[in-house]
Design an enzyme around this catalytic site. Structure first.
Site, short mmCIF file in Angstrom:
data_model
loop_
_atom_site.label_atom_id
_atom_site.label_comp_id
_atom_site.label_asym_id
_atom_site.label_seq_id
_atom_site.Cartn_x
_atom_site.Cartn_y
_atom_site.Cartn_z
N GLU A 75 -18.97 -36.52 52.97
CA GLU A 75 -18.30 -35.64 53.93
C GLU A 75 -16.79 -35.62 53.68
OE1 GLU A 75 -18.93 -36.33 58.19
OE2 GLU A 75 -16.99 -35.36 58.53
N CYS A 82 -18.13 -36.42 66.10
CA CYS A 82 -19.06 -35.49 66.75
C CYS A 82 -19.71 -36.10 67.99
CB CYS A 82 -20.11 -35.04 65.75
SG CYS A 82 -21.35 -36.29 65.45
N CYS A 138 -29.83 -36.02 65.36
CA CYS A 138 -28.88 -35.14 66.05
C CYS A 138 -29.19 -33.70 65.65
CB CYS A 138 -27.46 -35.49 65.60
SG CYS A 138 -27.28 -35.28 63.81
S1 SF4 Z 1 -21.60 -34.27 62.24
FE1 SF4 Z 1 -22.67 -35.30 63.91
S2 SF4 Z 1 -24.11 -33.72 64.67
FE2 SF4 Z 1 -23.46 -33.13 62.61
S3 SF4 Z 1 -24.98 -34.02 61.21
FE3 SF4 Z 1 -23.28 -35.47 61.33
S4 SF4 Z 1 -23.91 -36.90 62.95
FE4 SF4 Z 1 -25.17 -35.06 63.19
#
Ligand code: SF4
Length: 320
Positions: A135, A203, A21
């Site tokens: 995250e 996302c 991505c």
């Molecule tokens: S949030 Fe989505 S676009 Fe961003 S790195 Fe993660 S998977 Fe990829």
């Protein structure tokens, strides 16, 4: 050892889109450009993206992956991974004087900015995500307190915010779209006034790869997902195919494929998580061809064109 042949195999169908991505592309490019510009070693906090091949490749080029800032020497160049970091990590890295490049995906940063903005207005948060994922730690670490993590519907019944007038929901970017929708509905039921993001936090890449698996799964007898065990969005792809009734396996590389999985099967679906490079997909295709698949077909799907800019200091500026 010779490759076993599976006589029933006929066709491989490639999911579209699959693999890298925009956030992963940018994060890897940040480390590579930092290596080119400043030379090895470049320190990276946590795996830049959750993929074994990518991490090993960057290690060979001179990146050193660390979890604790204590392991970074004074004056070093430090890159934050695509998953983002807490305020405490940002502040400490700054205080130690490292030269910092932030490879946090801009779509994760968007969530951080939203949390900071609403917190100033007195909001508390319910975060839908997986405990321990970097995250989630990074987003929850944007505030000292006031973010309550829920991993499933049962957690929603248990959560105890201090007040319910100013409550907002945020989501990890790489969840199962369907599971997250179910949990968000439970949040809405329990807290009808909850504020939701204008644009969902999951996302575009997670959404598109899951949508593609929904189209792919009914067309094939088995789905192979290329991705590392730590990759949240890759795991969700395998689970989704399985939930849709198609046997599914996730592999970090072609050597993890097992010929026995394909016995009695004809059509193979192949996809890759957002952190898995196409070189691994090609190696998996070659191995399944060696087992006996004769053709490779690309599914029709959304073409992704999003690209995120690099941080200042790593961009190639136009010549004057
Ligand atoms: S949030 Fe989505 S676009 Fe961003 S790195 Fe993660 S998977 Fe990829």
């Amino acid at each position: 050892m010779s490759t076993p042949v599976v006589p029933t195999l006929s066709e491989i169908t490639l999911a579209e889109p699959r693999g890298f991505c925009a956030g992963v592309d940018r994060a890897i490019e940040i480390v590579e450009r930092a290596l080119q510009k400043f030379g090895a070693p470049i320190y990276v906090r946590h795996e830049i993206v959750h993929n074994t091949y990518v991490v090993n490749d960057l290690k060979q080029k001179g990146a050193i992956f660390i979890e604790e800032l204590d392991d970074v020497p004074p004056g070093a160049t430090l890159v934050f991974s695509a998953h983002g970091v807490s305020r405490a990590v940002q502040d400490e890295a700054r205080a130690r004087g490292f030269s910092i490049f932030d490879a946090t995906c801009p779509l994760v940063t968007k969530v951080h900015v939203e949390v900071a903005k609403l917190a100033k207005e007195g909001f508390e948060f319910i975060m839908i995500g997986h405990k321990g994922h970097p995250e989630v730690e990074g987003t929850m670490g944007q505030l000292d307190s006031g973010i309550h993590l829920v991993e499933d519907v049962a957690d929603v019944a248990r959560v105890q915010p201090a007040q319910t007038d100013k409550l907002a929901v945020v989501t990890q970017t790489t969840l199962s779209v369907d599971d997250a929708a179910e949990i968000a509905e439970a949040v809405r039921q329990r807290f009808p006034k909850v504020r939701e993001p204008k644009q969902q936090d999951i996302c575009y890449a997670t959404q598109n790869r899951q949508d593609a698996v929904k189209v792919l799964s009914p067309q094939v007898d088995i789905v192979i997902v290329v991705g590392s065990p730590t990759s949240s969005n890759s795991n969700r792809l395998r689970e989704l195919a399985q939930k849709l009734g198609t046997e599914s396996h996730m592999v970090d590389n072609a050597d993890e494929l097992q010929a026995a999985w394909f016995e009695g099967k004809s059509r193979v679906g192949l996809t890759a998580g957002a952190s898995a490079p196409e070189v691994l997909v090609n190696q998996v295709i070659e191995r399944i061809r060696a087992y006996g698949a004769v053709s490779v077909r690309k599914m029709n799907g959304i073409e992704e064109t999003l690209k995120f800019p690099l941080p200042k200091g790593l961009r190639i500026e136009p010549q004057a």
